[in-house]
Design a protein around this motif. Structure first.
Motif, PDB file in Angstrom:
ATOM      1  N   THR A   1       1.632  -1.149  -0.005  1.00  0.00           N
ATOM      2  CA  THR A   1      -0.127   0.163   0.267  1.00  0.00           C
ATOM      3  C   THR A   1       1.013   1.298  -0.045  1.00  0.00           C
ATOM      4  O   THR A   1       1.594   1.037   1.004  1.00  0.00           O
ATOM      5  CB  THR A   1      -0.819   0.001   1.259  1.00  0.00           C
ATOM      6  N   HIS A   2       0.576   2.275  -1.104  1.00  0.00           N
ATOM      7  CA  HIS A   2       1.315   3.743  -1.111  1.00  0.00           C
ATOM      8  C   HIS A   2       0.876   4.531  -0.772  1.00  0.00           C
ATOM      9  O   HIS A   2      -0.108   4.648  -1.714  1.00  0.00           O
ATOM     10  CB  HIS A   2       2.026   2.922  -3.147  1.00  0.00           C
ATOM     11  N   SER A   3       1.535   4.727  -0.200  1.00  0.00           N
ATOM     12  CA  SER A   3       0.807   6.323   0.282  1.00  0.00           C
ATOM     13  C   SER A   3       1.814   7.353  -0.172  1.00  0.00           C
ATOM     14  O   SER A   3       3.177   7.608  -0.144  1.00  0.00           O
ATOM     15  CB  SER A   3       1.160   6.812   2.330  1.00  0.00           C
ATOM     16  N   LEU A   4       0.687   8.248  -1.475  1.00  0.00           N
ATOM     17  CA  LEU A   4       1.561   9.090  -1.860  1.00  0.00           C
ATOM     18  C   LEU A   4       1.655  10.777  -1.722  1.00  0.00           C
ATOM     19  O   LEU A   4       0.798  11.027  -1.211  1.00  0.00           O
ATOM     20  CB  LEU A   4       0.302   9.196  -3.873  1.00  0.00           C
ATOM     21  N   ASP A   5       2.391  10.803  -1.728  1.00  0.00           N
ATOM     22  CA  ASP A   5       2.880  12.730  -1.866  1.00  0.00           C
ATOM     23  C   ASP A   5       4.233  13.212  -2.954  1.00  0.00           C
ATOM     24  O   ASP A   5       4.929  13.174  -2.272  1.00  0.00           O
ATOM     25  CB  ASP A   5       3.105  13.002  -0.157  1.00  0.00           C
ATOM     26  N   LEU A   6       3.313  13.510  -4.015  1.00  0.00           N
ATOM     27  CA  LEU A   6       4.682  13.451  -4.755  1.00  0.00           C
ATOM     28  C   LEU A   6       4.417  14.798  -5.951  1.00  0.00           C
ATOM     29  O   LEU A   6       3.289  15.106  -5.939  1.00  0.00           O
ATOM     30  CB  LEU A   6       4.537  11.928  -6.421  1.00  0.00           C
ATOM     31  N   THR A   7       5.731  15.910  -5.498  1.00  0.00           N
ATOM     32  CA  THR A   7       5.406  16.689  -6.961  1.00  0.00           C
ATOM     33  C   THR A   7       6.353  16.516  -7.774  1.00  0.00           C
ATOM     34  O   THR A   7       7.167  15.944  -7.578  1.00  0.00           O
ATOM     35  CB  THR A   7       5.380  18.127  -6.033  1.00  0.00           C
ATOM     36  N   VAL A   8       5.456  16.669  -9.245  1.00  0.00           N
ATOM     37  CA  VAL A   8       6.394  16.267 -10.582  1.00  0.00           C
ATOM     38  C   VAL A   8       6.210  17.303 -11.533  1.00  0.00           C
ATOM     39  O   VAL A   8       5.488  18.457 -11.046  1.00  0.00           O
ATOM     40  CB  VAL A   8       5.319  15.570 -11.653  1.00  0.00           C
ATOM     41  N   ILE A   9       7.293  17.768 -11.916  1.00  0.00           N
ATOM     42  CA  ILE A   9       7.463  19.453 -12.162  1.00  0.00           C
ATOM     43  C   ILE A   9       8.214  19.203 -13.977  1.00  0.00           C
ATOM     44  O   ILE A   9       9.333  18.220 -14.129  1.00  0.00           O
ATOM     45  CB  ILE A   9       8.795  19.899 -12.003  1.00  0.00           C
ATOM     46  N   TRP A  10       7.463  18.725 -14.809  1.00  0.00           N
ATOM     47  CA  TRP A  10       7.739  19.597 -16.263  1.00  0.00           C
ATOM     48  C   TRP A  10       8.780  19.956 -16.940  1.00  0.00           C
ATOM     49  O   TRP A  10       8.974  21.630 -15.914  1.00  0.00           O
ATOM     50  CB  TRP A  10       6.709  19.757 -17.379  1.00  0.00           C
ATOM     51  N   PRO A  11       9.857  19.617 -18.019  1.00  0.00           N
ATOM     52  CA  PRO A  11      10.511  20.812 -18.616  1.00  0.00           C
ATOM     53  C   PRO A  11       9.977  22.294 -18.856  1.00  0.00           C
ATOM     54  O   PRO A  11      10.842  23.587 -18.964  1.00  0.00           O
ATOM     55  CB  PRO A  11      11.245  20.174 -19.410  1.00  0.00           C
ATOM     56  N   ASN A  12       8.861  21.853 -19.204  1.00  0.00           N
ATOM     57  CA  ASN A  12       7.950  23.129 -19.602  1.00  0.00           C
ATOM     58  C   ASN A  12       7.212  23.888 -18.246  1.00  0.00           C
ATOM     59  O   ASN A  12       7.181  25.168 -18.914  1.00  0.00           O
ATOM     60  CB  ASN A  12       7.271  23.211 -21.041  1.00  0.00           C
ATOM     61  N   GLY A  13       7.621  23.652 -17.364  1.00  0.00           N
ATOM     62  CA  GLY A  13       7.341  24.615 -16.386  1.00  0.00           C
ATOM     63  C   GLY A  13       5.991  24.152 -15.900  1.00  0.00           C
ATOM     64  O   GLY A  13       5.652  24.596 -14.472  1.00  0.00           O
ATOM     65  N   ALA A  14       5.614  23.114 -16.906  1.00  0.00           N
ATOM     66  CA  ALA A  14       3.623  23.000 -15.908  1.00  0.00           C
ATOM     67  C   ALA A  14       4.416  21.930 -14.577  1.00  0.00           C
ATOM     68  O   ALA A  14       5.495  21.618 -13.984  1.00  0.00           O
ATOM     69  CB  ALA A  14       3.401  21.724 -17.004  1.00  0.00           C
ATOM     70  N   GLN A  15       2.882  21.813 -13.671  1.00  0.00           N
ATOM     71  CA  GLN A  15       3.856  20.927 -12.372  1.00  0.00           C
ATOM     72  C   GLN A  15       2.516  20.925 -11.614  1.00  0.00           C
ATOM     73  O   GLN A  15       1.231  20.964 -11.348  1.00  0.00           O
ATOM     74  CB  GLN A  15       4.438  22.251 -11.079  1.00  0.00           C
ATOM     75  N   ALA A  16       2.295  19.574 -10.999  1.00  0.00           N
ATOM     76  CA  ALA A  16       1.205  18.579 -10.085  1.00  0.00           C
ATOM     77  C   ALA A  16       2.020  18.119  -9.461  1.00  0.00           C
ATOM     78  O   ALA A  16       2.975  17.809  -9.270  1.00  0.00           O
ATOM     79  CB  ALA A  16       0.654  18.233 -11.321  1.00  0.00           C
ATOM     80  N   SER A  17       0.449  17.974  -7.947  1.00  0.00           N
ATOM     81  CA  SER A  17       1.063  16.769  -6.798  1.00  0.00           C
ATOM     82  C   SER A  17      -0.515  15.946  -6.627  1.00  0.00           C
ATOM     83  O   SER A  17      -1.115  16.203  -7.369  1.00  0.00           O
ATOM     84  CB  SER A  17       1.373  17.964  -5.793  1.00  0.00           C
ATOM     85  N   ARG A  18       0.220  14.501  -6.464  1.00  0.00           N
ATOM     86  CA  ARG A  18      -0.288  13.598  -6.658  1.00  0.00           C
ATOM     87  C   ARG A  18      -0.723  12.923  -4.630  1.00  0.00           C
ATOM     88  O   ARG A  18       1.046  12.720  -4.170  1.00  0.00           O
ATOM     89  CB  ARG A  18      -0.285  12.566  -7.525  1.00  0.00           C
ATOM     90  N   GLU A  19      -1.793  13.021  -4.486  1.00  0.00           N
ATOM     91  CA  GLU A  19      -1.949  12.149  -3.101  1.00  0.00           C
ATOM     92  C   GLU A  19      -2.513  11.140  -2.889  1.00  0.00           C
ATOM     93  O   GLU A  19      -3.270  11.253  -4.122  1.00  0.00           O
ATOM     94  CB  GLU A  19      -2.493  13.226  -1.984  1.00  0.00           C
ATOM     95  N   GLY A  20      -2.184  10.390  -2.358  1.00  0.00           N
ATOM     96  CA  GLY A  20      -3.871   9.028  -1.628  1.00  0.00           C
ATOM     97  C   GLY A  20      -3.118   8.327  -1.427  1.00  0.00           C
ATOM     98  O   GLY A  20      -1.794   7.930  -1.549  1.00  0.00           O
ATOM     99  N   LEU A  21      -3.818   6.931  -1.865  1.00  0.00           N
ATOM    100  CA  LEU A  21      -3.406   5.340  -1.917  1.00  0.00           C
ATOM    101  C   LEU A  21      -3.458   4.827  -3.175  1.00  0.00           C
ATOM    102  O   LEU A  21      -4.216   4.305  -3.486  1.00  0.00           O
ATOM    103  CB  LEU A  21      -3.712   4.516  -1.263  1.00  0.00           C
ATOM    104  N   ILE A  22      -1.986   3.848  -3.023  1.00  0.00           N
ATOM    105  CA  ILE A  22      -2.139   3.180  -4.339  1.00  0.00           C
ATOM    106  C   ILE A  22      -1.847   1.681  -3.608  1.00  0.00           C
ATOM    107  O   ILE A  22      -1.013   1.620  -3.143  1.00  0.00           O
ATOM    108  CB  ILE A  22      -1.365   3.469  -5.363  1.00  0.00           C
ATOM    109  N   ILE A  23      -3.155   0.405  -4.003  1.00  0.00           N
ATOM    110  CA  ILE A  23      -2.762  -0.659  -3.560  1.00  0.00           C
ATOM    111  C   ILE A  23      -2.273  -1.575  -4.464  1.00  0.00           C
ATOM    112  O   ILE A  23      -3.169  -2.139  -5.670  1.00  0.00           O
ATOM    113  CB  ILE A  23      -3.973  -0.924  -2.826  1.00  0.00           C
ATOM    114  N   ARG A  24      -1.115  -2.588  -4.345  1.00  0.00           N
ATOM    115  CA  ARG A  24      -0.733  -3.554  -5.619  1.00  0.00           C
ATOM    116  C   ARG A  24      -0.708  -4.668  -4.771  1.00  0.00           C
ATOM    117  O   ARG A  24      -0.293  -5.090  -3.998  1.00  0.00           O
ATOM    118  CB  ARG A  24       1.417  -3.163  -5.628  1.00  0.00           C
ATOM    119  N   GLU A  25      -1.376  -5.498  -5.210  1.00  0.00           N
ATOM    120  CA  GLU A  25      -1.062  -6.757  -5.195  1.00  0.00           C
ATOM    121  C   GLU A  25      -0.500  -7.652  -6.077  1.00  0.00           C
ATOM    122  O   GLU A  25      -0.336  -7.207  -7.375  1.00  0.00           O
ATOM    123  CB  GLU A  25      -3.092  -7.750  -4.955  1.00  0.00           C
ATOM    124  N   TRP A  26       0.830  -8.524  -5.143  1.00  0.00           N
ATOM    125  CA  TRP A  26       1.702  -8.990  -6.650  1.00  0.00           C
ATOM    126  C   TRP A  26       0.640 -10.287  -6.769  1.00  0.00           C
ATOM    127  O   TRP A  26       0.896 -11.225  -5.676  1.00  0.00           O
ATOM    128  CB  TRP A  26       2.921  -9.595  -5.819  1.00  0.00           C
TER     129      TRP A  26
END
Length: 281
Positions: A167-192
């Motif tokens: 279970t991945h608790s997300l808190d990421l900020t992503v910045i593209w070379p052109n200046g676009a930017q976004a943040s992501r929060e939430g839960l992602i569950i991976r079943e193997w």
């Protein structure tokens, strides 16, 4: 005099019609522009999916191999990473810290150029049913995208289906070379679901569920919920199947990854019935 009155009235009506036409055109133009912005953001959000899943792949594989090596008392800790990655392992009683350094020039991992460091740490307990893995990204770039964040993955030895789960608790900020930017929060569950215990990285398959939000620097917020579990085969850059419901004010649709092919093609049916094809990067 009457003719002049009729002429003036006709001109007045033409002005009203022209104004109405321009107003409708402007509204249509604004609506089209907003939809174009939304589609651009949908595509950018799909790139965050790839970034997040690739980071999770590396962290999970590093943890699993380290634990397998220690249990088997291996003489070296050989990871499924190329030689261009410098690996430092700190061992203190039941504490482990692993630093993966991809260098300033970068290192190609599964077709993507990674730079900077991923540092993961955890308290080791071979009898525990759950292990919390902490990680931090330091000067980290995925291709030309800068990624900021530090969060956790909860590793469960066995879920209700008898499979390992993260279970991945997300808190990421992503910045593209052109200046676009976004943040992501939430839960992602991976079943193997495939490949566990084989010792081979390339046969690993996960089913991904969860919900999260992506907020762009312009204030636009997208919310996501997995409808059909996303199938993640680590030999493929993209999800090969599954769908996600995406919502934002006055806009929504289903991001559909298809039915099993490893390709960069997806579709986005709008809730209003329209549908577009999306090429993933």
């Amino acid at each position: 005099m009457k003719d002049q009155h009729v002429f003036k009235k006709s001109i007045f009506m033409l002005i009203i019609v022209a104004f109405a036409f321009v107003s409708c055109s402007e509204e249509d133009s604004v609506e089209t522009d907003e939809q174009n912005v939304d589609i651009t953001e949908v595509k950018l959000a799909s790139e965050i999916d790839i970034v997040g899943e690739s980071i999770s792949d590396i962290i999970i594989d590093t943890y699993e191999i380290q634990e397998r090596n220690e249990l088997n008392r291996a003489e070296n800790n050989q990871m499924n990473l190329p030689d261009c990655v410098s690996i430092t392992i700190l061992i203190e009683q039941d504490f482990r810290e692993i630093t993966l350094d991809f260098g300033t020039d970068g290192c190609m991992i599964n077709g993507h150029l990674l730079r900077g460091q991923i540092v993961l740490s955890y308290s080791r307990n071979i009898e525990a049913q759950e292990i919390l893995i902490n990680y931090a990204l330091e000067d980290f770039y995925f291709d030309e995208i800068q990624v900021l964040g530090s969060r956790t993955l909860l590793r469960q030895l066995s879920n209700d289906n008898g499979n390992p789960q993260f279970t991945h608790s997300l808190d990421l900020t992503v910045i593209w070379p052109n200046g676009a930017q976004a943040s992501r929060e939430g839960l992602i569950i991976r079943e193997w679901v495939e490949g566990f215990g084989s010792g081979v990285f390339t046969d690993n398959v996960y089913e991904v569920t969860g919900n999260w939000t992506t907020t762009f620097v312009n204030g636009n917020m997208h919310s996501y919920e997995v409808l059909i579990p996303l199938r993640r085969e680590v030999v493929c850059y993209y999800f090969v199947s599954g769908s996600v419901d995406m919502q934002r004010p006055n806009f929504g649709g289903i991001f559909d990854y298809g039915s099993g092919e490893c390709d960069n093609q997806a579709t986005f049916p709008f809730h209003n019935g329209n549908e577009i094809d999306i090429v993933l990067h």
